[in-house]
Design a protein around this motif. Structure first.
Motif, mmCIF file in Angstrom:
data_model
loop_
_atom_site.group_PDB
_atom_site.id
_atom_site.type_symbol
_atom_site.label_atom_id
_atom_site.label_comp_id
_atom_site.label_asym_id
_atom_site.label_seq_id
_atom_site.Cartn_x
_atom_site.Cartn_y
_atom_site.Cartn_z
ATOM 1 N N GLU A 70 0.865 -1.204 -0.003
ATOM 2 C CA GLU A 70 0.221 0.047 -0.010
ATOM 3 C C GLU A 70 0.941 1.166 0.024
ATOM 4 O OE1 GLU A 70 -2.366 -0.619 3.380
ATOM 5 O OE2 GLU A 70 -3.871 -1.720 2.163
ATOM 6 N N ARG A 71 1.863 1.079 0.889
ATOM 7 C CA ARG A 71 2.782 2.331 0.806
ATOM 8 C C ARG A 71 3.523 2.528 -0.750
ATOM 9 N NH1 ARG A 71 6.662 0.692 4.417
ATOM 10 N NH2 ARG A 71 5.222 0.612 6.027
ATOM 11 N N LEU A 72 3.857 1.353 -1.335
ATOM 12 C CA LEU A 72 4.516 1.586 -2.440
ATOM 13 C C LEU A 72 3.507 2.202 -3.567
ATOM 14 C CD1 LEU A 72 6.697 0.838 -4.582
ATOM 15 C CD2 LEU A 72 5.611 -1.515 -4.839
ATOM 16 N N VAL A 73 2.383 1.655 -3.638
ATOM 17 C CA VAL A 73 1.191 2.329 -4.508
ATOM 18 C C VAL A 73 1.078 3.627 -4.311
ATOM 19 C CG1 VAL A 73 -1.288 2.303 -5.119
ATOM 20 C CG2 VAL A 73 -0.027 0.193 -4.717
ATOM 21 N N LEU A 74 1.039 4.131 -2.987
ATOM 22 C CA LEU A 74 0.730 5.541 -2.525
ATOM 23 C C LEU A 74 2.107 6.436 -2.955
ATOM 24 C CD1 LEU A 74 -0.988 5.461 1.126
ATOM 25 C CD2 LEU A 74 -1.984 6.202 -1.083
ATOM 26 N N ASP A 75 3.240 5.841 -2.798
ATOM 27 C CA ASP A 75 4.514 6.761 -3.387
ATOM 28 C C ASP A 75 4.406 6.683 -4.881
ATOM 29 O OD1 ASP A 75 5.099 6.725 -0.619
ATOM 30 O OD2 ASP A 75 6.658 5.107 -0.848
ATOM 31 N N LEU A 76 4.287 5.718 -5.595
ATOM 32 C CA LEU A 76 3.943 5.708 -7.026
ATOM 33 C C LEU A 76 3.033 6.635 -7.601
ATOM 34 C CD1 LEU A 76 4.455 1.972 -7.993
ATOM 35 C CD2 LEU A 76 6.214 3.977 -8.269
ATOM 36 N N LYS A 77 1.928 6.833 -6.762
ATOM 37 C CA LYS A 77 0.978 7.664 -7.161
ATOM 38 C C LYS A 77 1.359 9.134 -6.817
ATOM 39 C CE LYS A 77 -3.377 5.107 -6.763
ATOM 40 N NZ LYS A 77 -4.707 4.737 -6.249
ATOM 41 N N ARG A 78 1.878 9.428 -5.790
ATOM 42 C CA ARG A 78 2.485 10.925 -5.474
ATOM 43 C C ARG A 78 3.554 11.176 -6.667
ATOM 44 N NH1 ARG A 78 4.571 9.660 -0.198
ATOM 45 N NH2 ARG A 78 2.392 8.952 0.502
ATOM 46 N N GLU A 79 4.241 10.193 -7.015
ATOM 47 C CA GLU A 79 5.378 10.534 -7.959
ATOM 48 C C GLU A 79 4.806 10.669 -9.524
ATOM 49 O OE1 GLU A 79 8.307 7.514 -7.294
ATOM 50 O OE2 GLU A 79 8.762 8.240 -5.461
ATOM 51 N N GLY A 80 3.358 10.083 -9.614
ATOM 52 C CA GLY A 80 2.740 10.283 -10.898
ATOM 53 C C GLY A 80 3.134 9.105 -11.934
ATOM 54 N N GLN A 81 3.502 8.074 -11.217
ATOM 55 C CA GLN A 81 4.084 6.658 -12.064
ATOM 56 C C GLN A 81 2.806 5.974 -12.129
ATOM 57 O OE1 GLN A 81 7.585 5.112 -11.169
ATOM 58 N NE2 GLN A 81 8.666 6.980 -10.318
ATOM 59 N N ASN A 82 3.009 4.969 -13.074
ATOM 60 C CA ASN A 82 2.012 3.828 -13.183
ATOM 61 C C ASN A 82 1.997 3.031 -12.157
ATOM 62 O OD1 ASN A 82 0.392 2.087 -14.368
ATOM 63 N ND2 ASN A 82 1.480 1.366 -15.907
ATOM 64 N N THR A 83 0.720 2.918 -11.599
ATOM 65 C CA THR A 83 0.644 1.852 -10.602
ATOM 66 C C THR A 83 -0.251 0.780 -10.819
ATOM 67 O OG1 THR A 83 -1.217 3.146 -9.737
ATOM 68 C CG2 THR A 83 0.572 3.649 -8.981
ATOM 69 N N SER A 84 -0.576 0.541 -12.134
ATOM 70 C CA SER A 84 -1.349 -0.956 -12.496
ATOM 71 C C SER A 84 -0.779 -1.956 -11.967
ATOM 72 C CB SER A 84 -1.752 -0.924 -13.741
ATOM 73 O OG SER A 84 -0.400 -1.050 -14.726
ATOM 74 N N GLY A 85 0.439 -2.399 -12.312
ATOM 75 C CA GLY A 85 1.238 -3.534 -11.599
ATOM 76 C C GLY A 85 1.078 -3.666 -10.262
ATOM 77 N N PRO A 86 1.554 -2.788 -9.530
ATOM 78 C CA PRO A 86 1.446 -2.797 -8.130
ATOM 79 C C PRO A 86 0.198 -2.801 -7.461
ATOM 80 C CG PRO A 86 3.223 -1.178 -8.684
ATOM 81 C CD PRO A 86 2.365 -1.658 -10.005
ATOM 82 N N GLU A 87 -0.839 -2.390 -8.248
ATOM 83 C CA GLU A 87 -2.064 -2.483 -7.523
ATOM 84 C C GLU A 87 -2.898 -3.812 -7.633
ATOM 85 O OE1 GLU A 87 -4.230 0.804 -9.726
ATOM 86 O OE2 GLU A 87 -3.764 2.329 -7.894
ATOM 87 N N ARG A 88 -2.408 -4.498 -8.852
ATOM 88 C CA ARG A 88 -2.664 -5.753 -9.078
ATOM 89 C C ARG A 88 -2.157 -6.589 -8.076
ATOM 90 N NH1 ARG A 88 -1.913 -4.654 -14.566
ATOM 91 N NH2 ARG A 88 0.193 -5.588 -14.474
ATOM 92 N N GLU A 89 -0.914 -6.516 -7.638
ATOM 93 C CA GLU A 89 -0.438 -6.988 -6.705
ATOM 94 C C GLU A 89 -0.958 -6.739 -5.181
ATOM 95 O OE1 GLU A 89 2.469 -9.519 -4.625
ATOM 96 O OE2 GLU A 89 2.039 -9.507 -7.006
ATOM 97 N N LEU A 90 -1.198 -5.645 -5.251
ATOM 98 C CA LEU A 90 -1.697 -5.350 -3.775
ATOM 99 C C LEU A 90 -3.066 -6.126 -3.614
ATOM 100 C CD1 LEU A 90 -2.203 -3.724 -1.244
ATOM 101 C CD2 LEU A 90 -3.146 -1.809 -2.719
ATOM 102 N N GLU A 91 -3.902 -6.188 -4.596
ATOM 103 C CA GLU A 91 -5.211 -6.841 -4.922
ATOM 104 C C GLU A 91 -4.974 -8.561 -4.801
ATOM 105 O OE1 GLU A 91 -8.866 -7.588 -4.092
ATOM 106 O OE2 GLU A 91 -8.145 -5.621 -4.558
#
Length: 113
Positions: A70-91
């Motif tokens: 969750e922290r990784l996804v939030l950090d990537l979103k803050r940086e404006g990077q693609n989060t689709s892969g990390p969000e799939r992993e989070l799910e």
């Protein structure tokens, strides 16, 4: 013919006698048998507790993994990077955690009287 009937009659009596002896032997076996269920139940309970302990360790580790992801996804979103892969992993991690929780609940229910 009479000899044959006599032999058949003997066989019937012998079979009846055999069946009676077999039934008596089975009754004696059952009477001599000690009910092992309390020992088996306690062994099962010990196994359940061992499994529950293992599952609870996995639940704690899973919570840690979820927090990190969750922290990784939030950090990537803050940086404006693609989060689709990390969000799939989070799910995927959330689903595994749900399964662990279900397993823990199943084990706890087995320990209820």
């Amino acid at each position: 013919m009479q000899d044959r009937l006599c032999v058949i009659g003997f066989r019937l009596r012998a079979n009846d006698s055999y069946r009676e002896e077999l039934a008596k032997t089975e009754e004696r076996r059952n009477a001599d048998r000690v009910d092992p269920s309390p020992r088996i139940v306690s062994m099962d309970r010990a196994s359940i507790y061992d499994e529950l302990s293992r599952v609870e360790r996995e639940v704690v580790a899973g919570e840690r993994q979820l927090a990190e992801q969750e922290r990784l996804v939030l950090d990537l979103k803050r940086e404006g990077q693609n989060t689709s892969g990390p969000e799939r992993e989070l799910e995927r991690l959330r689903e595994r955690q749900r399964l662990r929780d279900q397993d823990r609940q199943r084990l706890l229910s087995l320990l209820q009287p």
